[in-house]
Design a protein around this motif. Structure first.
Motif, PDB file in Angstrom:
ATOM      1  N   GLU A   1      31.499 -41.290  42.057  1.00 29.75           N
ATOM      2  CA  GLU A   1      30.203 -40.633  42.219  1.00 29.75           C
ATOM      3  C   GLU A   1      29.731 -40.674  43.671  1.00 29.75           C
TER       4      GLU A   1
ATOM      5  N   ILE B   1      40.084 -32.788  52.378  1.00 28.21           N
ATOM      6  CA  ILE B   1      40.317 -31.888  51.242  1.00 28.21           C
ATOM      7  C   ILE B   1      39.402 -32.269  50.073  1.00 28.21           C
TER       8      ILE B   1
ATOM      9  N   VAL C   1      26.075 -37.428  38.945  1.00 29.04           N
ATOM     10  CA  VAL C   1      26.222 -36.422  40.005  1.00 29.04           C
ATOM     11  C   VAL C   1      26.585 -35.087  39.357  1.00 29.04           C
ATOM     12  N   TRP C   2      26.429 -33.998  40.108  1.00 32.80           N
ATOM     13  CA  TRP C   2      26.685 -32.669  39.527  1.00 32.80           C
ATOM     14  C   TRP C   2      28.181 -32.392  39.386  1.00 32.80           C
ATOM     15  N   PHE C   3      28.983 -33.095  40.202  1.00 29.15           N
ATOM     16  CA  PHE C   3      30.434 -32.869  40.173  1.00 29.15           C
ATOM     17  C   PHE C   3      31.101 -34.183  40.550  1.00 29.15           C
ATOM     18  N   TYR C   4      32.168 -34.522  39.840  1.00 28.25           N
ATOM     19  CA  TYR C   4      32.801 -35.818  40.062  1.00 28.25           C
ATOM     20  C   TYR C   4      34.229 -35.640  40.573  1.00 28.25           C
ATOM     21  N   LEU C   5      34.513 -36.286  41.692  1.00 24.62           N
ATOM     22  CA  LEU C   5      35.894 -36.340  42.174  1.00 24.62           C
ATOM     23  C   LEU C   5      36.109 -37.710  42.810  1.00 24.62           C
ATOM     24  N   ARG C   6      36.891 -38.537  42.198  1.00 25.21           N
ATOM     25  CA  ARG C   6      37.282 -39.861  42.716  1.00 25.21           C
ATOM     26  C   ARG C   6      36.176 -40.915  42.711  1.00 25.21           C
TER      27      ARG C   6
ATOM     28  N   ASN D   1      32.388 -27.438  47.917  1.00 19.45           N
ATOM     29  CA  ASN D   1      32.593 -26.104  47.359  1.00 19.45           C
ATOM     30  C   ASN D   1      31.875 -25.907  46.026  1.00 19.45           C
ATOM     31  N   THR D   2      31.586 -27.030  45.328  1.00 19.51           N
ATOM     32  CA  THR D   2      30.922 -26.916  44.025  1.00 19.51           C
ATOM     33  C   THR D   2      29.416 -27.123  44.154  1.00 19.51           C
TER      34      THR D   2
ATOM     35  N   TYR E   1      35.963 -31.016  50.934  1.00 17.39           N
ATOM     36  CA  TYR E   1      35.966 -29.555  50.768  1.00 17.39           C
ATOM     37  C   TYR E   1      35.763 -29.206  49.294  1.00 17.39           C
ATOM     38  N   SER E   2      36.501 -29.890  48.438  1.00 20.91           N
ATOM     39  CA  SER E   2      36.409 -29.626  47.003  1.00 20.91           C
ATOM     40  C   SER E   2      34.995 -29.879  46.474  1.00 20.91           C
TER      41      SER E   2
ATOM     42  N   THR F   1      28.050 -48.844  34.959  1.00 22.20           N
ATOM     43  CA  THR F   1      27.564 -47.885  33.959  1.00 22.20           C
ATOM     44  C   THR F   1      26.041 -47.786  33.982  1.00 22.20           C
TER      45      THR F   1
END
Lengths: 336, 285
Positions: A293, A14, A286-291, A21-22, A17-18, A280
Motif C-alpha cells: 500500500e 516501472i 489505497v485505490w490501487f495495489y502493487l507490491r 497510470n491508474t 509508472y504502473s 491489517t
C-alpha cells in the motif's frame, strides 16, 4: 488532470509508472528510459509516448510533474533540469551522493516553490507511522536508545553487473539499504550529532560494502545503533526492524506490526505489558495495489500535495538531504 | 475446480501479518519432508489441489508426487508464476536484461538461442512463452489444470495497461498446456473489467476476499457487487486477513458469497481439519 512524466524504467520506475497510470487525477503523458530494450518492448505493447532522452520528453510534453527513478549519480542533472522548468519533482532514494549537489537541489526546489518529494516509502507504512505517533504522545517516556536493523538477500555472490554494485553510481548497502533505516531513525529521534565506530564491511562485493555497523549519538543523550546487512540469505526479502527504548516502555516496529511494551497502562487503549498492532488494522486502503500500500500512498500524497498546493512534505528534499548528511558522516567516520 | 484449495505461503516464510511468524515458519519447514507431512494431511482430508508458487523447493515436492503416482492419484498442482522474489533479486543484481537472459537460457536445450533471439528482437510475447516454459518444467507429467499469473505481475501489467500480455498468456496456457489461465490480483474490479475487454471470458480470478476488506482495492462493496453480478470464477484468498478475523466469522462471510473456491494455508492437522469443517458447515446452511 495532472500531467506526469516518468524518467527511468528500472524496478522502481516501472512500478511507479504502473501505479501512477491508474491514479484517477493523473495523466501519464510521457515515459523515458535510456534502455532501447525496455522502450522497444513497451513500444510494441502499448501506444504510450516513449522517449530515450528525458530532455526530449520535457520539450515535447507539457508536464506538471515528473517521477525520476534513475541511478542516484544521475539525479542532480535530471532533477535540476526539471526544477528549472518549474515541474514538481518526485525522485527515488537515495537522494544524492554528494552533499553539495543535494543542497543545490533542495535550494532550487525551494526557490521554484514546487512540490519536492523523495521515495522513502516507509513513512507511508502504517506500522512505522504508528510508532512515531506513540513516540509523539510520549507513551514510552524519555527515549534513551534506538536500534535500527535491516537484513535481506540482495548480494550473495561476488559478481554483479548493475549500477548497484558500483560505488560511484550510488550502489552499496549504505546508500541502498541503510538509507531507509537512517531515514526512519531521523523520523523518530531527529538528527544525530555524531557517529562513531562505523564499519563498512565488504562480504561478497568488490567495490561496495555489503554491511554497515555504526553507533549514532543523538541530542539529549539518546544513543543509537545501526546494523544493516544485505547479504543475509536467511531473510526472504528486506526486513527492517527498529527498536526504541524509553524509560516507560519500548517499541519494536517492523513493516507489518508495531509491538509496544508499556510498564504501566497508557492512553489510547494501550495497556501495561505487550500491545501488538498489526498491519491489517494500521493500513489505510489505497485505490490501487502493487507490491504494498505504501507505494500507492506515497504517490497519492505527492499528487495531492500538487493539487492542493500543500507546501510541507514528509519526504521533502530537505528531509532526504538530512539522511544524505548522515550517510556522509558514516562514510567519513569509516575512513579512520 | 475443487471447493477447497491448499496454499503454500506458510511453507516459504510468507506471512502478511508478522515477519516473526514468517521466520519461525520458514525454520519449521526447512526440509521438504516437513512440507510433505502437511500436504499429506491435507490430501488425506480430501483437499487435493495445491496452489503453489514456482519457488525452487516446489520442484522437490513435484518429484516426490511424481514418484508416488498411486498415493497422489488425484493430487493437482495450480502453479502461480513467477515466484517474484527470484526475479526481483535477479533484476537488482543483474538488471532487467541480465535477469531475462538468466531465466530464459537455463530452461532447456535450444532456449539459449531462442532467448537470445527474443531479446534481440524485443519479442516480449516470445520471451513470455520461454519464461512460462522454464517455470512449468518442474510440473512436467503432473496435473496442472489451472496455471496462474502472480498478482505482482498481473497488477503491474494492469497498471501499465499491457493487455496484449494477458491475451497472449491466456492463449498460450490453453494451447500449450491445455489448462485454464488464472489470475491473482489485489485489484479485482479493475482487473475484471480489463480481462473482459480483452475477450478473456469467464476468467478464473483469485483475490483477497475477507470480511474486513483487507487488500481489497476498490473496497469490499465493489467486490461484493462484481461477485454477485458479473460472470467470472472467483477464488477467495486471505479469507482470514492473516488471522485478523476469527475462523468461523471469516468463513461464514466468504461462504455467503457466490465464490467458486476458497484457498487457505495452514500448518497443523487441527487447523486444516477445522477449516475444512467450517467451510462445509457454512456451505450447508
Amino acid at each position: 488532470m495532472i500531467k506526469a512524466g516518468v524518467i527511468g524504467l528500472g524496478k522502481m520506475g516501472i512500478s511507479h509508472y504502473s501505479i501512477l497510470n491508474t491514479h484517477p487525477d493523473v495523466d501519464v503523458v510521457g515515459v523515458c528510459d535510456s534502455s532501447k530494450f525496455m522502450l522497444g518492448c513497451l513500444g510494441k505493447l502499448s501506444d504510450a509516448r516513449y522517449y530515450n532522452d528525458y530532455r526530449k520528453m520535457l520539450d515535447a510534453c507539457s508536464l506538471d510533474c515528473v517521477m525520476i527513478a534513475t541511478p542516484t549519480s544521475s539525479h542532480k542533472k535530471i532533477v535540476c533540469d526539471c526544477l528549472e522548468r518549474g515541474l514538481h519533482v518526485f525522485v527515488e532514494k537515495p537522494f544524492s551522493l554528494d552533499i553539495a549537489d543535494g543542497r543545490e537541489m533542495v535550494d532550487l526546489a525551494l526557490e521554484k516553490k514546487v512540490i519536492n518529494q523523495v521515495g522513502f516509502h516507509n513513512k507511508f507504512v502504517g506500522a512505522f507511522n504508528k510508532a512515531r505517533e506513540v513516540i509523539e504522545k510520549n507513551a514510552i517516556g524519555e527515549i534513551y536508545h534506538i536500534t535500527g536493523e535491516a537484513y535481506g538477500q540482495v548480494v550473495l555472490k561476488p559478481k554483479g553487473s548493475t549500477w548497484r554494485s558500483k560505488k560511484s553510481e550510488g550502489g552499496g548497502c549504505l546508500h541502498d539499504y541503510a538509507s531507509h533505516v537512517i531515514d526512519l531513525l531521523v523520523y523518530y529521534v531527529g538528527m544525530p550529532e555524531a557517529v562513531s565506530g562505523t564499519i563498512l564491511k565488504k562480504i561478497y562485493s568488490h567495490d561496495v560494502e555489503d554491511a554497515v555497523y555504526s553507533t549514532l549519538l543523538f541530542p539529549q543523550g539518546i544513543s543509537g545503533q545501526l546494523a544493516i546487512n544485505w547479504s543475509d540469505e536467511s531473510y526472504r526479502k528486506m526486513s527492517i526492524q527498529i527498536t526504541i527504548f524509553g524509560k516507560k516502555g519500548k517499541i519494536v516496529v517492523e513493516r507489518q506490526e508495531c509491538k509496544i511494551f508499556l510498564r504501566e497502562n497508557g492512553d489510547d487503549g494501550l495497556e501495561k505489558g505487550w500491545n501488538i498492532l498489526y498491519t491489517t488494522e494500521l493500513t489505510k486502503p489505497v485505490w490501487f495495489y502493487l507490491r504494498g500500500e505504501e507505494y500507492s500512498a506515497q504517490i497519492d500524497y505527492f499528487i495531492k500535495c500538487i493539487s492542493e498546493g500543500r507546501e510541507e512534505n514528509v519526504n521533502s528534499f530537505e528531509s532526504a538531504h538530512k539522511t544524505d548528511m548522515i550517510i556522509d558522516m558514516l562514510l567519513e567516520d569509516a575512513r579512520y | 475446480m475443487d471447493r477447497i484449495l491448499f496454499g503454500d505461503n506458510q511453507f516459504f516464510g510468507v506471512n502478511h501479518m508478522s515477519e516473526e511468524k514468517a521466520r519461525s515458519q520458514s525454520m519449521r519447514f526447512k526440509d521438504v519432508q516437513s512440507i510433505m507431512n502437511v500436504l499429506d494431511i491435507a490430501n488425506d482430508a480430501g483437499i487435493r489441489t495445491f496452489m503453489c508458487t514456482t519457488h525452487d523447493r516446489i520442484e522437490e515436492i513435484c518429484n516426490i508426487v511424481r514418484s508416488n503416482p498411486a498415493h497422489y492419484a488425484d493430487f493437482k498442482f495450480y502453479p502461480g508464476m513467477p515466484y517474484a522474489h527470484k526475479y526481483a533479486n535477479a533484476v537488482t543484481e543483474e538488471g532487467v536484461l541480465g535477469a531475462l537472459k538468466k531465466f530464459t537460457s537455463g530452461s532447456m536445450l535450444g532456449a539459449i538461442a531462442k532467448g537470445g533471439k527474443a531479446i534481440a528482437t524485443q519479442d516480449v510475447i516470445g520471451l513470455m512463452k520461454l519464461l512460462i516454459d522454464a517455470e512449468m518444467k518442474m510440473f512436467e507429467g503432473l496435473s496442472t489444470d489451472v496455471i496462474f499469473l502472480q498478482n505482482v505481475l498481473v497488477d503491474l501489467l494492469l497498471g501499465l495497461d499491457l493487455r496484449k500480455i494477458f491475451i497472449e498468456y491466456a492463449r498460450y496456457i490453453r494451447e500449450k498446456y491445455n489448462a485454464e489461465p488464472g489470475f491473482f490480483t489485489m485489484n479485482l474490479p479493475l482487473l475484471l473489467d480489463v480481462l473482459e475487454d480483452c475477450g478473456i471470458e469467464n476468467p478464473i480470478i483469485c483475490s483477497s476476499i475477507n470480511k474486513i476488506g483487507f487488500r481489497m482495492c476498490g473496497g469490499r462493496e465493489a467486490y461484493e457487487k462484481v461477485i454477485e453480478q458479473r460472470r467470472f470464477r472467483p477464488i477467495a484468498m486471505s479469507v482470514f486477513a492473516s488471522g485478523a478475523i476469527p475462523p468461523a466469522e471469516a468463513l461464514e462471510y466468504v461462504c455467503g458469497l457466490k465464490i467458486e473456491s476458497i484457498v487457505f494455508g495452514a500448518s497443523s492437522r487441527t487447523n486444516i481439519l477445522n477449516t475444512k469443517e467450517l467451510i462445509e458447515h457454512y456451505d450447508s446452511v
